[in-house]
Write a protein that holds these residues in place. Structure first.
Motif, mmCIF file in Angstrom:
data_model
loop_
_atom_site.group_PDB
_atom_site.id
_atom_site.type_symbol
_atom_site.label_atom_id
_atom_site.label_comp_id
_atom_site.label_asym_id
_atom_site.label_seq_id
_atom_site.Cartn_x
_atom_site.Cartn_y
_atom_site.Cartn_z
ATOM 1 N N ARG A 44 0.828 -1.212 0.000
ATOM 2 C CA ARG A 44 0.000 0.000 0.000
ATOM 3 C C ARG A 44 0.866 1.267 0.000
ATOM 4 N N THR A 45 1.858 1.291 0.870
ATOM 5 C CA THR A 45 2.763 2.437 0.948
ATOM 6 C C THR A 45 3.579 2.575 -0.328
ATOM 7 N N GLN A 48 1.523 4.073 -3.094
ATOM 8 C CA GLN A 48 1.283 5.503 -2.894
ATOM 9 C C GLN A 48 2.520 6.311 -3.263
ATOM 10 N N ASP A 52 2.837 9.027 -6.342
ATOM 11 C CA ASP A 52 3.353 10.380 -6.088
ATOM 12 C C ASP A 52 4.547 10.689 -6.996
#
Length: 136
Positions: A44-45, A48, A52
């Protein structure tokens, strides 16, 4: 430009090359069950951070704009992207992504961005290390 992650829908049991045309789910290359688990626990991180970094890349006028002879051209991008492959070996994680473009008159793979992360055994975390681009 806003981004939208899409997921390709066809199962990929033979771990074949994935692209927008064949719609196969991503390829995965892990050297062990431990490396697979490390990725899954941080997925998940990592996604993200990847989104970005992709956004920063395509919104950087030095890297992506609509000038004559430029590649990639921002006006061609649809904003949609997907994961093509994930590999994790020797503490280096590579997430290969593809961004869709309409340079052919319809949505298709246009720009490949590979995001590199380094796993730090001491901190037990992935750190973003850089991005590589390629024409699709």
């Amino acid at each position: 430009m806003n981004l939208k992650m899409i997921r390709l829908s066809k199962p990929n049991p033979d771990n074949l090359f994935s692209n927008y045309e064949n719609q196969l789910e991503p390829q995965y290359f892990f050297t062990s069950s431990v490396s697979k688990t490390l990725f899954e626990n941080s997925q998940r991180t990592l996604l993200q951070i990847s989104e970005d970094e992709i956004r920063d890349y395509i919104n950087n006028d030095d890297l992506c704009n609509d000038e004559e002879g430029m590649f990639p051209k921002r006006s061609v991008l649809t904003g949609e992207w997907y994961i093509r492959s994930v590999s994790f070996e020797d503490d280096i994680l590579s997430i290969e992504t593809a961004l869709l473009g309409t340079d052919l008159g319809y949505p298709d793979d246009y720009l490949g961005l590979e995001l590199i992360f380094i796993y730090d055994d001491e901190s037990k975390e992935f750190a973003f290390d850089g991005i590589n681009s390629s024409a699709q």
